[in-house]
Design an enzyme around this catalytic site. Sequence first.
Site, short mmCIF file in Angstrom:
data_model
loop_
_atom_site.label_atom_id
_atom_site.label_comp_id
_atom_site.label_asym_id
_atom_site.label_seq_id
_atom_site.Cartn_x
_atom_site.Cartn_y
_atom_site.Cartn_z
N GLY A 45 -11.01 -7.66 7.28
CA GLY A 45 -10.91 -6.49 6.41
C GLY A 45 -12.00 -6.51 5.36
CG LEU A 46 -12.37 -3.32 2.43
CD1 LEU A 46 -11.89 -2.53 1.22
CD2 LEU A 46 -13.75 -2.84 2.85
CB ALA A 47 -11.34 -9.92 1.32
CG HIS A 269 2.45 3.46 -3.09
ND1 HIS A 269 2.56 4.81 -3.36
CD2 HIS A 269 1.13 3.17 -3.23
CE1 HIS A 269 1.37 5.30 -3.64
NE2 HIS A 269 0.49 4.32 -3.56
CB SER A 287 -3.60 8.89 -1.36
OG SER A 287 -4.38 8.50 -2.47
NE ARG A 333 -0.36 2.43 -6.39
CZ ARG A 333 -1.21 1.99 -5.47
NH1 ARG A 333 -1.04 0.80 -4.93
NH2 ARG A 333 -2.23 2.73 -5.09
CG HIS A 425 1.42 0.02 -0.93
ND1 HIS A 425 0.87 0.45 0.26
CD2 HIS A 425 0.41 0.08 -1.84
CE1 HIS A 425 -0.41 0.74 0.08
NE2 HIS A 425 -0.72 0.51 -1.19
NE ARG A 459 -2.86 -3.12 -4.93
CZ ARG A 459 -3.15 -1.86 -4.60
NH1 ARG A 459 -4.10 -1.20 -5.27
NH2 ARG A 459 -2.52 -1.23 -3.64
CG LEU A 465 -9.79 -0.08 -1.47
CD1 LEU A 465 -10.36 1.32 -1.27
CD2 LEU A 465 -9.57 -0.75 -0.13
#
Length: 661
Positions: A45-47, A269, A287, A333, A425, A459, A465
């Site tokens: 993934g991104l990381a 979430h 979102s 959230r 979430h 968070r 991200l």
Amino acid sequence: MSSSKLDAKIPEGTLEQKWTKYRSTVHLVNPANKRSLEVIIVGSGLAGASAAASLAEMGYKVKVFCFQDSPRRAHSIAAQGGINAAKNYQNDGDSVYRLFYDTIKGGDYRAREANVHRLSEVSGNIIDQCVAQGVPFAREYGGLLSNRSFGGTQVQRTFYAAGQTGQQLLLGAYSALQRQVGMGAVKLYARHEMLDVVVIDGKARGIIARDLISGKLERHFGHAVLLATGGYGNVFYLSTNAMGSNVTAAWKAHKKGAFFGNPCYTQIHPTCIPVSGDHQSKLTLMSESLRNDGRIWVPKKAGDNRKPTDIPEDERDYYLERRYPAFGNLVPRDVASRAAKERCDAGFGVGSSKLAVYLDFGANMMRYGQIEANKQSLHNPSQEKIRELGRDVVKEKYGNLFDMYKQITGEDPYEVPMRIYPAVHYTMGGLWVDYNLMTTVPGMYALGEANFSDHGANRLGASALMQGLADGYFVIPYTIGDYLSEEIRTKAIPLDHEAFVKAEADVQERINKLMNIKGTKSVDHFHKALGKIMWDKCGMARNAEGLKSAISEIQKLREEFWKDVRVPGEANEFNLELEKAGRVADFIELGELMCKDALNRNESCGGHFREEYQTEEGEAMRDDDNYAYVAAWEMKEVGNWELHKEELKYENIKIAQRSYK
């Protein structure tokens, strides 16, 4: 308070200088030596993708493992709303310090100062990096990057690409990764799942992976092992996570000595499509960016069954705007989720299940429409024309999200309000890591959602991200060099080393055990049973009695699983049920630890809401005298953990009761 087994390795100096000084003094590896050092990265993934691309570009030999058929299928693509960065493009008072403060406060003062400030410092670099890669961020009329608001802040710092920001960012990281694959600097292993870590002389030296197509077990050596495997929200069965998301890699690391930090911190979430029945296998997220222009409400009269369009304005309770006037619909959230639950529990819920609230775009659609009419010099336009113009603006900003909602529910959110309800979430807990992102096992690192480090007990939206790319692009390239500079004399360890042999044998034994039970109940049966226990007793609200009951029920479920689960097919072939069985077995063990952690923490903070510890107004009541620490759990054996504490010191901000009023 801090355990002698935990050393966060936070650099000396002022908060603003820690990362700068660290980068200037950290040990380095020269380019020639990098070519002989091998790094294993699990997760794409991104990381994982950003770390792999960065380390390969620097000259290290890199292997990347993902259980999907392509790195592009990593769950990072599901992030919709945006990515935070302190660039102050709106000239609305944003700064690195304000991003740092908002993140610490949003996490209910349960995050480590030094890590969060570093995250804030590098946030701007992430945007520059992604723009250079061609990520199509939304832009203002004049061509500058656009920003929107997210929960828990009073500035606009969220960069976005319509409602598919995660996908676009991942395409950028994936492109960088594939460039290195094409150059031969990265070897990519798709359809491979890590099933154990190989530890030699106390250091992580490789992994055992299963080729998910053939079923064959493989041994892989690395001078360091990086886990970028995401979160464990699927312990609840129903969550917004992809169905393949799991805890297995992190859990295997935990069983080999890596402490698990704050496992009870789960993010609920507030804007998810409500559960529709027992047939569902996952939930869908709408979102958080929708809370920019959507107003959340319920009828003022309990049990009101009228259509939302038939309920007049003065009979609607915009409860977030009423309770939190300073932030309104953009509270964090955890606050928004608990407020929705409170209204539904009190009998004001909507829809057939009465477990939903409305997210209504009518007012802002008309506001946007009036602005467009003014731009076009339309005099005395009809209400229908204004609504049509406003609809076009909303469609440009959120069109794909609206389309997704309509496909799933059959309702048109341009015409009627969305129905939403909180759901599992993100997980703020994860493997405990120090400032270098290293776990308690030398040579083993955890990046992104797989670690506990940056979000505390809750968070803020658009920070996932940010953390994933910060860890991969801008943190690990520095910190891993400090460790690998001492490993340049370590030759590649032969794969027939006894530690590799034993680790593979242990994995094979577990697979054989799962295949030979030949019970009567499916893997999904046990996963659903675990999920119900976790949601009912360790979900949006917890209490001591429920948690004690949950621990006992999970222990019985684990015993039943190992006696009566049925895994069809064969081990030496493509076998999805075998994959799921291994992951659910790990979830069951994790679930027990989550409940023990929640039971041990006698306070409410962020996503951890103990019903016994709340204010008269129903807000979370922290106990900073006794619980201002990271809970880091060491596994002694399955079902037996020892708690270690890392004291959290706040030297740059004043701890206060969170208020969004």
